[in-house]
Design a protein around this motif. Structure first.
Motif, PDB file in Angstrom:
ATOM      1  N   ASP A 129      51.902  44.961 -18.959  1.00  0.00           N
ATOM      2  CA  ASP A 129      51.710  44.386 -20.300  1.00  0.00           C
ATOM      3  C   ASP A 129      50.800  43.161 -20.231  1.00  0.00           C
ATOM      4  O   ASP A 129      51.119  42.072 -20.727  1.00  0.00           O
ATOM      5  CB  ASP A 129      53.049  44.003 -20.930  1.00  0.00           C
ATOM      6  CG  ASP A 129      53.972  45.202 -21.092  1.00  0.00           C
ATOM      7  OD1 ASP A 129      53.465  46.281 -21.433  1.00  0.00           O
ATOM      8  OD2 ASP A 129      55.186  45.052 -20.853  1.00  0.00           O
ATOM      9  N   ALA A 130      49.652  43.330 -19.575  1.00  0.00           N
ATOM     10  CA  ALA A 130      48.705  42.226 -19.386  1.00  0.00           C
ATOM     11  C   ALA A 130      48.215  41.704 -20.734  1.00  0.00           C
ATOM     12  O   ALA A 130      47.935  42.489 -21.650  1.00  0.00           O
ATOM     13  CB  ALA A 130      47.517  42.695 -18.557  1.00  0.00           C
ATOM     14  N   PRO A 131      48.127  40.373 -20.885  1.00  0.00           N
ATOM     15  CA  PRO A 131      47.599  39.813 -22.131  1.00  0.00           C
ATOM     16  C   PRO A 131      46.114  40.147 -22.294  1.00  0.00           C
ATOM     17  O   PRO A 131      45.420  40.447 -21.315  1.00  0.00           O
ATOM     18  CB  PRO A 131      47.824  38.314 -21.965  1.00  0.00           C
ATOM     19  CG  PRO A 131      47.892  38.094 -20.485  1.00  0.00           C
ATOM     20  CD  PRO A 131      48.516  39.337 -19.922  1.00  0.00           C
ATOM     21  N   LEU A 132      45.636  40.038 -23.519  1.00  0.00           N
ATOM     22  CA  LEU A 132      44.256  40.423 -23.818  1.00  0.00           C
ATOM     23  C   LEU A 132      43.254  39.627 -23.003  1.00  0.00           C
ATOM     24  O   LEU A 132      42.263  40.174 -22.516  1.00  0.00           O
ATOM     25  CB  LEU A 132      43.984  40.259 -25.317  1.00  0.00           C
ATOM     26  CG  LEU A 132      42.563  40.622 -25.771  1.00  0.00           C
ATOM     27  CD1 LEU A 132      42.245  42.074 -25.449  1.00  0.00           C
ATOM     28  CD2 LEU A 132      42.394  40.345 -27.264  1.00  0.00           C
ATOM     29  N   TRP A 133      43.501  38.315 -22.828  1.00  0.00           N
ATOM     30  CA  TRP A 133      42.534  37.496 -22.108  1.00  0.00           C
ATOM     31  C   TRP A 133      42.378  37.977 -20.663  1.00  0.00           C
ATOM     32  O   TRP A 133      41.278  37.954 -20.092  1.00  0.00           O
ATOM     33  CB  TRP A 133      42.941  36.020 -22.129  1.00  0.00           C
ATOM     34  CG  TRP A 133      44.186  35.688 -21.323  1.00  0.00           C
ATOM     35  CD1 TRP A 133      45.472  35.619 -21.779  1.00  0.00           C
ATOM     36  CD2 TRP A 133      44.235  35.393 -19.919  1.00  0.00           C
ATOM     37  NE1 TRP A 133      46.331  35.301 -20.750  1.00  0.00           N
ATOM     38  CE2 TRP A 133      45.598  35.154 -19.594  1.00  0.00           C
ATOM     39  CE3 TRP A 133      43.280  35.317 -18.903  1.00  0.00           C
ATOM     40  CZ2 TRP A 133      46.029  34.842 -18.309  1.00  0.00           C
ATOM     41  CZ3 TRP A 133      43.697  35.008 -17.623  1.00  0.00           C
ATOM     42  CH2 TRP A 133      45.053  34.773 -17.341  1.00  0.00           C
ATOM     43  N   LEU A 134      43.495  38.456 -20.054  1.00  0.00           N
ATOM     44  CA  LEU A 134      43.426  38.929 -18.682  1.00  0.00           C
ATOM     45  C   LEU A 134      42.701  40.271 -18.611  1.00  0.00           C
ATOM     46  O   LEU A 134      41.907  40.520 -17.686  1.00  0.00           O
ATOM     47  CB  LEU A 134      44.842  39.067 -18.114  1.00  0.00           C
ATOM     48  CG  LEU A 134      44.939  39.482 -16.637  1.00  0.00           C
ATOM     49  CD1 LEU A 134      44.212  38.476 -15.743  1.00  0.00           C
ATOM     50  CD2 LEU A 134      46.404  39.601 -16.222  1.00  0.00           C
ATOM     51  N   VAL A 135      42.947  41.136 -19.592  1.00  0.00           N
ATOM     52  CA  VAL A 135      42.241  42.423 -19.640  1.00  0.00           C
ATOM     53  C   VAL A 135      40.741  42.199 -19.756  1.00  0.00           C
ATOM     54  O   VAL A 135      39.942  42.901 -19.131  1.00  0.00           O
ATOM     55  CB  VAL A 135      42.753  43.274 -20.818  1.00  0.00           C
ATOM     56  CG1 VAL A 135      41.929  44.550 -20.965  1.00  0.00           C
ATOM     57  CG2 VAL A 135      44.225  43.622 -20.624  1.00  0.00           C
ATOM     58  N   LEU A 136      40.349  41.185 -20.526  1.00  0.00           N
ATOM     59  CA  LEU A 136      38.923  40.884 -20.669  1.00  0.00           C
ATOM     60  C   LEU A 136      38.326  40.399 -19.351  1.00  0.00           C
ATOM     61  O   LEU A 136      37.143  40.627 -19.081  1.00  0.00           O
ATOM     62  CB  LEU A 136      38.725  39.830 -21.764  1.00  0.00           C
ATOM     63  CG  LEU A 136      39.052  40.288 -23.191  1.00  0.00           C
ATOM     64  CD1 LEU A 136      38.896  39.119 -24.169  1.00  0.00           C
ATOM     65  CD2 LEU A 136      38.163  41.455 -23.608  1.00  0.00           C
ATOM     66  N   VAL A 137      39.135  39.735 -18.528  1.00  0.00           N
ATOM     67  CA  VAL A 137      38.653  39.270 -17.221  1.00  0.00           C
ATOM     68  C   VAL A 137      38.412  40.453 -16.292  1.00  0.00           C
ATOM     69  O   VAL A 137      37.529  40.400 -15.420  1.00  0.00           O
ATOM     70  CB  VAL A 137      39.663  38.282 -16.599  1.00  0.00           C
ATOM     71  CG1 VAL A 137      39.276  37.930 -15.162  1.00  0.00           C
ATOM     72  CG2 VAL A 137      39.737  37.008 -17.433  1.00  0.00           C
ATOM     73  N   TRP A 138      39.190  41.528 -16.474  1.00  0.00           N
ATOM     74  CA  TRP A 138      39.017  42.696 -15.609  1.00  0.00           C
ATOM     75  C   TRP A 138      37.587  43.245 -15.663  1.00  0.00           C
ATOM     76  O   TRP A 138      37.064  43.708 -14.655  1.00  0.00           O
ATOM     77  CB  TRP A 138      39.965  43.817 -16.042  1.00  0.00           C
ATOM     78  CG  TRP A 138      41.415  43.544 -15.803  1.00  0.00           C
ATOM     79  CD1 TRP A 138      41.954  42.477 -15.123  1.00  0.00           C
ATOM     80  CD2 TRP A 138      42.521  44.331 -16.251  1.00  0.00           C
ATOM     81  NE1 TRP A 138      43.324  42.563 -15.128  1.00  0.00           N
ATOM     82  CE2 TRP A 138      43.702  43.687 -15.805  1.00  0.00           C
ATOM     83  CE3 TRP A 138      42.634  45.510 -16.982  1.00  0.00           C
ATOM     84  CZ2 TRP A 138      44.974  44.202 -16.075  1.00  0.00           C
ATOM     85  CZ3 TRP A 138      43.889  46.032 -17.237  1.00  0.00           C
ATOM     86  CH2 TRP A 138      45.050  45.376 -16.799  1.00  0.00           C
ATOM     87  N   VAL A 139      36.978  43.184 -16.832  1.00  0.00           N
ATOM     88  CA  VAL A 139      35.665  43.819 -17.007  1.00  0.00           C
ATOM     89  C   VAL A 139      34.594  43.189 -16.111  1.00  0.00           C
ATOM     90  O   VAL A 139      33.909  43.909 -15.358  1.00  0.00           O
ATOM     91  CB  VAL A 139      35.240  43.806 -18.485  1.00  0.00           C
ATOM     92  CG1 VAL A 139      33.843  44.394 -18.649  1.00  0.00           C
ATOM     93  CG2 VAL A 139      36.238  44.585 -19.338  1.00  0.00           C
ATOM     94  N   PRO A 140      34.387  41.857 -16.142  1.00  0.00           N
ATOM     95  CA  PRO A 140      33.366  41.294 -15.245  1.00  0.00           C
ATOM     96  C   PRO A 140      33.704  41.467 -13.766  1.00  0.00           C
ATOM     97  O   PRO A 140      32.793  41.590 -12.934  1.00  0.00           O
ATOM     98  CB  PRO A 140      33.310  39.811 -15.636  1.00  0.00           C
ATOM     99  CG  PRO A 140      34.578  39.538 -16.358  1.00  0.00           C
ATOM    100  CD  PRO A 140      34.956  40.813 -17.025  1.00  0.00           C
TER     101      PRO A 140
END
Length: 472
Positions: free
Chosen positions: A359-370
């Motif tokens: 249940d990763a928060p959105l900000w962490l999911v966004l970090v996954w991309v870079p």
């Protein structure tokens, strides 16, 4: 048409100039259609199964395609010897067109699978031809740029394939997706005689290395079957059988006069085997993309469409970076890029594994991309320079074509191995998706890091060109 004198730097403008643009388009599109179709059918199959049935054969669409692709890449040098560049390319696009139409018209799943096999033969031939034809179709100073463009097509295909398939499936037009592939093949086929040189023909009576071909085909089949099995033990057994077959293949090739790989590969002191291994480990890492959309949905709560694009971050990093890294011309810089690439790929997987959360928060999911983009950048840094080193490994035109064509064989086989290994590591996580993600990412980080070791071995064994000269 090779030019032994390479200038200090060559711009993309020269490769895409009117003199060379037609060649670049044919070579790049040949690789692109094959890469797109690796994942295109996966997005279309749910819609196709609803119409023609055959759910029990669902997992075999990629297996049949990849095995056929590997087989065809190993026969490229024979087709070039028989028909030259133009004839071999027309055959490749023709076979791919027939396979695409067979898929589009298939009334039942077995016919669709047969079409996928024919598609795979055409795609494998086109992929191998792209790297082999560079030697005769373009001057040597453009090889690095051309290799960067073609290998970028693998990344673009991994991104476009699922998206294109999903788009056609969304509107119920899964057959039209295959028709569009046939149209592209037909248009490129018409362009081939206008832009490609005929190419030199070799000994058309040269025998086919049947034993080597059968061993690699069996290995590809074993690892592809392992990728669709359930249970970590069954997958591990399939991978073990495939590795054993590869070992037997290498032992046979070392003592045989009929080989798939060029003679310098097995010569003591030649860096060619290390170059191939480094390419294999880079391509192996890209296979994690098969499971990244699943992690995005289950751990990050992403919608399926968004998770699909998230999974393509590695391919985007691969494609974008190598278009820039191909400008490097200094030998020391190129050597460092070859070693840095696998390390960056492994580091990206390591960091991505550490960032996984339920249940990763959105900000962490966004970090996954870079982070995934940076991992893919590792492939882009090294791949074009490794490809050119392989192409330059011998002064003999016939052996050079075989060496270049084997790049596609190594890439296709490594992706198949990577997909199976990724499945085994995911299964180790059991019911915990978080554990599955970490097992896969940490496992791939360890495996891909060995690419830095093989890249260093390639640099320390000397110049590939000199190793491939007669008498060396």
């Amino acid at each position: 048409m090779t030019d032994p004198s390479a200038p200090a730097a060559v711009s993309w403008r020269e490769l895409l100039s009117p003199e060379h643009a037609g060649v670049a388009i044919v070579l790049a599109v040949g690789v692109l259609v094959g890469a797109i179709n690796i994942y295109l059918a996966s997005s279309l199959l749910p819609t196709a199964v609803a119409e023609i049935g055959g759910a029990g054969f669902y997992a075999w669409n990629m297996t049949v395609y990849l095995v056929a692709m590997v087989i065809a890449t190993m026969l490229v040098s024979r087709f070039l010897a028989r028909w030259g560049d133009v004839g071999a390319y027309l055959l490749g696009f023709g076979v791919f067109l027939v396979g695409s139409l067979a898929c589009a018209l298939s009334p039942v799943m077995p016919v669709l699978l047969a079409g996928r096999g024919i598609q795979g033969l055409g795609a494998g031939l086109l992929s191998g031809l792209a790297f082999a034809a560079v030697r005769s179709a373009l001057p040597r100073r453009l090889w690095t740029r051309a290799n960067a463009l073609m290998s970028a097509m693998y990344g673009v295909g991994n991104f476009v394939g699922p998206a294109l398939g999903g788009l056609f499936a969304q509107f119920g037009g899964w057959r039209l997706a295959f028709v569009s592939m046939a149209v592209i093949a037909a248009l490129c086929g018409l362009l081939v005689p206008r832009v490609l040189p005929r190419g030199d023909r070799g000994d058309v009576r040269a025998p086919v290395p049947v034993v080597s071909l059968l061993l690699v085909t069996a290995a590809a089949a074993a690892v592809s079957v392992a990728g669709v099995l359930s249970g970590a033990a069954a997958i591990a057994a399939g991978i073990a059988v495939a590795l054993l077959l590869v070992a037997v293949f290498v032992a046979h090739e070392r003592r045989s006069e009929l080989r798939v790989f060029p003679r310098p590969t097995y010569r003591p002191g030649s860096p060619l085997k290390w170059l191939y291994l480094t390419l294999a480990l880079l391509a192996f890492g890209v296979a994690v993309e098969s499971f990244l959309p699943l992690f995005g949905q289950r751990l990050g709560g992403l919608a399926p469409a968004v998770a699909g694009f998230f999974g393509a971050a590695i391919s985007l990093g691969w494609s974008a970076t190598q278009l820039v890294s191909s400008s490097a011309v200094k030998e020391r810089t190129i050597g460092r890029l070859r070693m840095l690439g696998p390390l960056l790929l492994a580091l990206g997987f390591l960091v991505q594994g550490l960032l996984q959360r339920q249940d990763a928060p959105l900000w962490l999911v966004l970090v996954w991309v870079p982070v995934l983009f940076i991992a893919g950048a590792g492939v882009g840094l090294a791949y074009p320079h490794l490809s050119v080193a392989v192409m330059s490994s011998t002064q003999d035109p016939g052996e050079g074509e075989r060496a270049a064509a084997a790049i596609a064989t190594v890439t296709s086989l490594s992706i198949a191995f990577g997909t199976a290994v990724a499945g085994a590591l995911v299964n180790l996580g059991g019911s915990s998706m978080l554990d599955a993600a970490r097992y896969m990412l940490f496992g791939f980080a360890i495996i891909c890091a060995f690419g830095a070791v093989t890249a260093r071995a390639a640099s320390s064994t000397g110049s590939p060109a000199s190793a491939g000269r007669p008498g060396s």
